[in-house]
Design an enzyme around this catalytic site. Structure first.
Site, mmCIF file in Angstrom:
data_model
loop_
_atom_site.group_PDB
_atom_site.id
_atom_site.type_symbol
_atom_site.label_atom_id
_atom_site.label_comp_id
_atom_site.label_asym_id
_atom_site.label_seq_id
_atom_site.Cartn_x
_atom_site.Cartn_y
_atom_site.Cartn_z
ATOM 1 N N HIS A 122 -10.970 -40.746 -38.545
ATOM 2 C CA HIS A 122 -12.254 -41.357 -38.183
ATOM 3 C C HIS A 122 -12.640 -40.810 -36.799
ATOM 4 O O HIS A 122 -11.768 -40.479 -35.988
ATOM 5 C CB HIS A 122 -12.021 -42.872 -38.118
ATOM 6 C CG HIS A 122 -13.239 -43.714 -37.959
ATOM 7 N ND1 HIS A 122 -13.839 -43.923 -36.739
ATOM 8 C CD2 HIS A 122 -13.958 -44.426 -38.858
ATOM 9 C CE1 HIS A 122 -14.875 -44.732 -36.903
ATOM 10 N NE2 HIS A 122 -14.968 -45.049 -38.178
ATOM 11 N N ASP A 199 -3.417 -45.234 -36.352
ATOM 12 C CA ASP A 199 -4.670 -45.966 -36.510
ATOM 13 C C ASP A 199 -4.566 -46.766 -37.806
ATOM 14 O O ASP A 199 -4.696 -46.221 -38.902
ATOM 15 C CB ASP A 199 -5.833 -44.961 -36.550
ATOM 16 C CG ASP A 199 -7.150 -45.609 -36.956
ATOM 17 O OD1 ASP A 199 -7.156 -46.807 -37.270
ATOM 18 O OD2 ASP A 199 -8.176 -44.896 -36.959
ATOM 19 N N GLN A 202 -7.536 -49.228 -41.545
ATOM 20 C CA GLN A 202 -7.711 -49.397 -42.995
ATOM 21 C C GLN A 202 -6.424 -49.818 -43.697
ATOM 22 O O GLN A 202 -6.438 -50.037 -44.910
ATOM 23 C CB GLN A 202 -8.233 -48.094 -43.623
ATOM 24 C CG GLN A 202 -9.602 -47.668 -43.140
ATOM 25 C CD GLN A 202 -10.703 -48.677 -43.506
ATOM 26 O OE1 GLN A 202 -10.533 -49.522 -44.376
ATOM 27 N NE2 GLN A 202 -11.823 -48.584 -42.805
ATOM 28 N N LYS A 225 -11.878 -56.072 -39.916
ATOM 29 C CA LYS A 225 -11.551 -55.424 -41.195
ATOM 30 C C LYS A 225 -10.470 -56.195 -41.949
ATOM 31 O O LYS A 225 -10.160 -55.877 -43.089
ATOM 32 C CB LYS A 225 -11.102 -53.983 -40.946
ATOM 33 C CG LYS A 225 -12.261 -53.102 -40.467
ATOM 34 C CD LYS A 225 -11.892 -51.656 -40.465
ATOM 35 C CE LYS A 225 -12.822 -50.809 -39.624
ATOM 36 N NZ LYS A 225 -14.072 -50.469 -40.322
ATOM 37 N N CYS A 363 -18.284 -41.720 -40.586
ATOM 38 C CA CYS A 363 -17.684 -41.428 -39.273
ATOM 39 C C CYS A 363 -16.498 -40.471 -39.414
ATOM 40 O O CYS A 363 -15.478 -40.634 -38.725
ATOM 41 C CB CYS A 363 -17.242 -42.694 -38.551
ATOM 42 S SG CYS A 363 -18.596 -43.767 -38.132
HETATM 43 N N1 PLP Z 1 -10.340 -45.940 -37.749
HETATM 44 C C1 PLP Z 1 -10.600 -46.036 -39.058
HETATM 45 C C2 PLP Z 1 -9.682 -45.349 -40.034
HETATM 46 C C3 PLP Z 1 -11.705 -46.753 -39.501
HETATM 47 O O1 PLP Z 1 -11.971 -46.841 -40.811
HETATM 48 C C4 PLP Z 1 -12.551 -47.382 -38.547
HETATM 49 C C5 PLP Z 1 -13.754 -48.099 -38.969
HETATM 50 O O2 PLP Z 1 -14.317 -47.880 -40.023
HETATM 51 C C6 PLP Z 1 -12.228 -47.275 -37.209
HETATM 52 C C7 PLP Z 1 -11.122 -46.548 -36.845
HETATM 53 C C8 PLP Z 1 -13.065 -47.912 -36.152
HETATM 54 O O3 PLP Z 1 -12.946 -49.296 -36.203
HETATM 55 P P1 PLP Z 1 -13.809 -50.218 -35.237
HETATM 56 O O4 PLP Z 1 -15.244 -49.775 -35.399
HETATM 57 O O5 PLP Z 1 -13.577 -51.606 -35.739
HETATM 58 O O6 PLP Z 1 -13.318 -50.020 -33.850
#
Ligand code: PLP
Length: 404
Positions: A122, A199, A202, A225, A363
Site C-alpha cells: 500500500h 503492515d 489487512q 479495519k 493506493c
Molecule cells: N496498509 C494496507 C495494506 C492497507 O490496506 C491500508 C488501508 O487500506 C493501509 C495500510 C492504510 O491504513 P490507514 O488508512 O487506516 O492508515
C-alpha cells in the site's frame, strides 16, 4: 459455526437500503462496519468516564486512565505481545509506519542504506520510506511476485546486502489478498541481522496474529479495519527496539522533565504518545477486539475463506472476467475486471444496485503498474456477509456485463 443472521443484528447499518435496494457492503478492506458494542462504548465513554488521562488526581481522570491502560492490555493480549509497554496507540497503520520510518531512519540509517519493501505494498508502506530516501539518501529495494501474486522468495533472499537495514512488508495484500509468509520473511531477514516491520492492516481483521510467533520487530494495524473506530491504531514494537528509537513527536505526556535547557523523555509506551491520546477510541478498539475474539479468529477465517471460494467460483464463470491475485494462501478479497468494462463504470453501476465495492488503484499504484492495469473492481468480505449477497453481487456483475 458462526450464526451470521444473529451477528448481522449487531450491525444496524446492514439493514440500510441504498436506492431502494438492501445494502450489500463489500468494501470491508477499506473499512469495516461497527457492532453496537463499539458504538455504545464510545457513547458511554463520553457520558461516564470522560476526563483527561494520566494527569489527574481526581476520580474520573483515574477511571479514564485505567480504561485506556486496560485497552492497551487488551491489545497486548490480542497480539500476544510480551509486555503492554510494546503497544503504542497511534492514529492508524499510516501513522504507525510513519513513526517507525522517521525514527528508524534517524536512529539507524545513513546515506546508501537500504530498505526492502514488496511490489504489493500500500502507498502507506512506500511513501514514508521515499520521504526518508529524500531526507537521508537511503534506497528502496523491491521484492517481486510471481503470476499468482505470491512474493518471489528467491528474489527476496537475493536483495539483502550489507547495507540492508530494514524489511517492511504487508502481511496481507489489500489488492491481491495474498497472505504473505511473514514468519519466513522475518526469519530470513534475521539471518542477515535485519529487523522487520509488518503492515498488518489487512491481516488483523481476518487472521489470528501472534507477534511473538511471527517474531517481527514491528507490527502495525488500524482500528477501523477491525470493527473499531476511526482515528485509532496500533504500533507494536519489541521493547528493545522501541527503547532504541528516538521520540517521534514532542509535547505533553511523552516527557519526564522539561526545562528550557533540557528535556528528558518518558518511559515506554508514553515516549511515543505525545499529547492527549484518543482514550475513548482506545477503549472502543479494545471492545472491537473483544467482539472478534468472542466470535473466534479461526472461525472468522474459515467462514470468510468459504465466502472467498464461493465468490471466486461464481465470478470466474462470468465471461471475460479476470481475477488478479490467485495465491495459494489468500484473504477474502477479489480484485477483478470484466472484459473491457472500466472499473469505475462497474463500481458505479453496482452501486445503483445497492452493492458497495471499491474501484481504482487501491493506493497501490506500483502494483497496478506491475500488473499492467490502471485499476480493478475490488470486493472484500467480512464475517457478516452471506452467500446470498454474493449471488446478488454476481448477478449484478453479469447484468453490467450484458449492458456493455
Ligand atoms: N496498509 C494496507 C495494506 C492497507 O490496506 C491500508 C488501508 O487500506 C493501509 C495500510 C492504510 O491504513 P490507514 O488508512 O487506516 O492508515
Amino acid at each position: 459455526m458462526l450464526d451470521i443472521q444473529r451477528i448481522r443484528e449487531d450491525f444496524p447499518i446492514l439493514d440500510h437500503q441504498i436506492y431502494g435496494k438492501p445494502l450489500i457492503y463489500f468494501d470491508n478492506s477499506a473499512t469495516t462496519q461497527k457492532p453496537r458494542e463499539v458504538v455504545e462504548k464510545i457513547e458511554s465513554g463520553y457520558y461516564n468516564v470522560n476526563a483527561n488521562i494520566h494527569r489527574g488526581v481526581h476520580f474520573l481522570s483515574q477511571a479514564a486512565t485505567e480504561a485506556h491502560e486496560e485497552a492497551r492490555r487488551t491489545v497486548q493480549a490480542f497480539l500476544n505481545a510480551r509486555s503492554s509497554n510494546e503497544i503504542i496507540f497511534t492514529r492508524g497503520t499510516t501513522e504507525s509506519i510513519n513513526l517507525v520510518s522517521s525514527t528508524f531512519a534517524d536512529a539507524c540509517m545513513s546515506a546508501g542504506d537500504e530498505v526492502i519493501v514488496s511490489v504489493m505494498e500500500h502507498h502507506s508502506n512506500i511513501v514514508p520510506w521515499q520521504i526518508q530516501a529524500a531526507r537521508k539518501g537511503i534506497a528502496l529495494k523491491v521484492i517481486p511476485m510471481n503470476e499468482r501474486g505470491e512474493l518471489d522468495m528467491e528474489a527476496y533472499r537475493g536483495l539483502f546486502s550489507e547495507r540492508t537495514r530494514l524489511v517492511s512488508v504487508a502481511h496481507v495484500s489489500n489488492v491481491l489478498g495474498t497472505i504473505n509468509p511473514v514468519r519466513e520473511l522475518t526469519a530470513i531477514a534475521h539471518e542477515h541481522g535485519v529487523p522487520v516491520l509488518v503492515d498488518g492492516a489487512q491481516a488483523i481483521p481476518h487472521l489470528k496474529v501472534d507477534v511473538q510467533d511471527i517474531d517481527a520487530e514491528f507490527y502495525v494495524f488500524s482500528g477501523h479495519k477491525v470493527y473499531g473506530p476511526t482515528g485509532i491504531g496500533v504500533l507494536y514494537g519489541k521493547e528493545e527496539w522501541l527503547d532504541r528509537l528516538p521520540p517521534y513527536q514532542g509535547g505533553g505526556e511523552m516527557i519526564a522533565t522539561v526545562s528550557f535547557e533540557k528535556t528528558t523523555f518518558n518511559e515506554l509506551p508514553f515516549k511515543f504518545e505525545a499529547g492527549t491520546p484518543d482514550y475513548i477510541g482506545s477503549t472502543a478498539l479494545a471492545e472491537a477486539l473483544r467482539y472478534v475474539d468472542r466470535l473466534g479468529m479461526d472461525q472468522i477465517a474459515a467462514y470468510e475463506d468459504d465466502l472467498l471460494r464461493y465468490a471466486t467460483e461464481r465470478l470466474e464463470k462470468i465471461e471475460g472476467t479476470r481475477i488478479f491475485g490467485k495465491a495459494a494462501r489468500k484473504g477474502a478479497v477479489i480484485s477483478f475486471l470484466v472484459g473491457t468494462i472500466h472499473h469505475y463504470d462497474m463500481g458505479m453501476l453496482l452501486d445503483r444496485l445497492g452493492i458497495a465495492v471499491r474501484t481504482g488503484h487501491h493506493c497501490a499504484q506500483p502494483l497496478m503498474h506491475a500488473l499492467g492495469i490502471e485499476g480493478t473492481v475490488r470486493a472484500s468480505f467480512s464475517f457478516y456477509n452471506t452467500k446470498e449477497e454474493i449471488d446478488a453481487f454476481v448477478a449484478g456483475v453479469e447484468r453490467v456485463r450484458k449492458m456493455f
